[in-house]
Design a protein around this motif. Structure first.
Motif, mmCIF file in Angstrom:
data_model
loop_
_atom_site.group_PDB
_atom_site.id
_atom_site.type_symbol
_atom_site.label_atom_id
_atom_site.label_comp_id
_atom_site.label_asym_id
_atom_site.label_seq_id
_atom_site.Cartn_x
_atom_site.Cartn_y
_atom_site.Cartn_z
ATOM 1 N N ASP A 1 -27.252 4.230 -36.806
ATOM 2 C CA ASP A 1 -25.815 3.967 -36.936
ATOM 3 C C ASP A 1 -25.232 3.288 -35.700
ATOM 4 O O ASP A 1 -24.042 2.986 -35.656
ATOM 5 C CB ASP A 1 -25.057 5.285 -37.202
ATOM 6 C CG ASP A 1 -25.459 5.920 -38.531
ATOM 7 O OD1 ASP A 1 -26.049 5.216 -39.376
ATOM 8 O OD2 ASP A 1 -25.192 7.125 -38.719
ATOM 9 N N GLU B 1 -24.034 8.843 -45.455
ATOM 10 C CA GLU B 1 -23.856 10.087 -44.696
ATOM 11 C C GLU B 1 -23.811 11.294 -45.640
ATOM 12 O O GLU B 1 -24.323 12.371 -45.318
ATOM 13 C CB GLU B 1 -22.603 10.000 -43.827
ATOM 14 C CG GLU B 1 -22.795 9.020 -42.669
ATOM 15 C CD GLU B 1 -21.536 8.785 -41.841
ATOM 16 O OE1 GLU B 1 -20.601 9.618 -41.902
ATOM 17 O OE2 GLU B 1 -21.487 7.761 -41.121
ATOM 18 N N ARG C 1 -27.417 12.098 -46.639
ATOM 19 C CA ARG C 1 -28.133 12.779 -45.546
ATOM 20 C C ARG C 1 -27.805 14.271 -45.539
ATOM 21 O O ARG C 1 -28.681 15.120 -45.377
ATOM 22 C CB ARG C 1 -27.729 12.171 -44.200
ATOM 23 C CG ARG C 1 -28.176 10.736 -43.974
ATOM 24 C CD ARG C 1 -27.459 10.194 -42.748
ATOM 25 N NE ARG C 1 -27.846 8.827 -42.411
ATOM 26 C CZ ARG C 1 -27.285 8.125 -41.417
ATOM 27 N NH1 ARG C 1 -26.323 8.673 -40.689
ATOM 28 N NH2 ARG C 1 -27.678 6.894 -41.173
ATOM 29 N N TYR D 1 -30.388 9.138 -36.764
ATOM 30 C CA TYR D 1 -29.048 8.660 -37.134
ATOM 31 C C TYR D 1 -28.371 7.965 -35.952
ATOM 32 O O TYR D 1 -27.671 6.966 -36.124
ATOM 33 C CB TYR D 1 -28.144 9.817 -37.600
ATOM 34 C CG TYR D 1 -28.693 10.653 -38.732
ATOM 35 C CD1 TYR D 1 -29.632 10.144 -39.631
ATOM 36 C CD2 TYR D 1 -28.271 11.976 -38.909
ATOM 37 C CE1 TYR D 1 -30.140 10.930 -40.660
ATOM 38 C CE2 TYR D 1 -28.770 12.757 -39.942
ATOM 39 C CZ TYR D 1 -29.703 12.243 -40.811
ATOM 40 O OH TYR D 1 -30.195 13.021 -41.823
#
Length: 331
Positions: A127, A271, A274, A123
């Motif tokens: 991101d 998100e 996830r 991540y």
């Protein structure tokens, strides 16, 4: 205390004004319906992400943008969906990274075997600036990369035997995604790697024309692969992102304030997915074990990592400086 109350009141008023301005923006907008497609079922993480996106967009555009979801490959396999987005016959989708890398090859860097040690490490890269840079490259092929959802860490299943080390894979016919990194990874591990679309793989497993496949636990569970696959190895050999992606024909028709809402909603929905995936994995493993699947949680990962070194030698340079930059970011 008075200062705090004044500041809180001021913040409340400014947020209300922004919200009112947004509502006014959308009140003047011609309503738009976007067709979002994916290839998995309604229990899957992709669908969870799509539904969250649908809800956020409806709420934040005051209903000016509606998202219709088409699951179960009802509009085609992933390559067909991406090609449809390019020409405007499909608006957007949640698509596995592997097929996207057929359009922008640098995207495949994320799926080099054993690159990411944990979801959190992935991540951080996805991101951050490296991930954003690669999303932006999709514009070169008439696609708009919006955010990284996830397919997750992929694990091996098969119908023939328990797999603990690469030699156990010798001769097994394993379906992989239509992506050269996957094909070469499994060939180096000794398997007979067979690239094919997911829709075909399901039939091939039922008919016994392939022995196994590799996917995250959530896919293995939601597609009831325990019915054809007796063994699972928690190899976590590749972390696979998925991408909220839109066709430029659809993206360019939206006003800027709607584009901003869609980008924020895609990131939040990603998100959310996830988080749900992480919460569900332990339950799904328990259910698969109860259904009779034999699960090896501690395979010889060092042996697997040693076997795939040639994949890095073959592909490292192809990704420009992305591999080096990711490795530096992970350190």
């Amino acid at each position: 205390m008075k200062t705090f109350a004044r500041n809180t009141l001021a913040l409340g008023i400014s947020l209300a004004l922004v919200s009112a301005a947004n509502a006014a923006d959308f009140a003047d907008m011609d309503p738009v319906t976007l067709r979002l497609a994916h290839v998995v079922n309604e229990q899957d993480g992709f669908h969870i992400a799509a539904v969250k996106f649908q809800e956020l967009v409806a709420e934040r555009t005051e209903g000016a943008v509606t998202v219709d979801i088409y699951p179960n490959a009802s509009l085609g396999d992933e390559r067909t969906l991406l090609e449809g987005m390019q020409i405007g016959t499909v608006d957007m989708g949640v698509i596995t990274n592997g097929p996207v890398a057929n359009f922008v090859e640098e995207m495949a860097v994320f799926e080099l075997p054993f690159l990411f040690p944990s979801p959190e490490a992935a991540y951080g890269v996805l991101d951050g600036p490296i991930g954003q840079e690669l999303l932006d490259k999709l514009a070169d092929v008439n696609l708009k990369g919006m955010a990284y959802a996830e397919r997750g860490f992929r694990n091996l299943t098969n119908s023939e035997r328990a797999v603990n080390a690469p030699e156990d894979l010798n001769g097994l016919r394993i379906r992989v995604m239509e992506n050269p990194v996957y094909t070469d990874t499994f060939r180096e591990l000794g398997a007979n790697a067979i690239p094919m679309a997911w829709t075909e793989a399901l039939t091939a497993m039922q008919q016994g024309t392939i022995d196994g496949q590799e996917n995250p636990v959530n896919v293995i569970h939601s597609f009831k692969l325990d019915e054809t696959q007796n063994y699972m190895t928690l190899s976590r050999h590749t972390y696979a992102p998925a991408i909220f992606v839109m066709g430029m024909p659809a993206w360019n028709q939206l006003p800027e304030h709607a584009q901003e809402v869609l980008l924020e909603a895609a990131q939040e929905a990603a998100e959310h997915e996830r988080q749900v995936n992480a919460e569900m994995e332990a339950e799904q493993l328990a259910a698969l074990r109860e259904a009779g699947m034999e699960i090896n949680e501690t395979p010889d990962l060092e042996a697997f990592q040693a076997a795939v070194v040639p994949v890095y030698e073959k592909y490292g340079e192809q990704f420009g400086d992305y591999l080096t930059r990711i490795q530096e970011a992970l350190e």
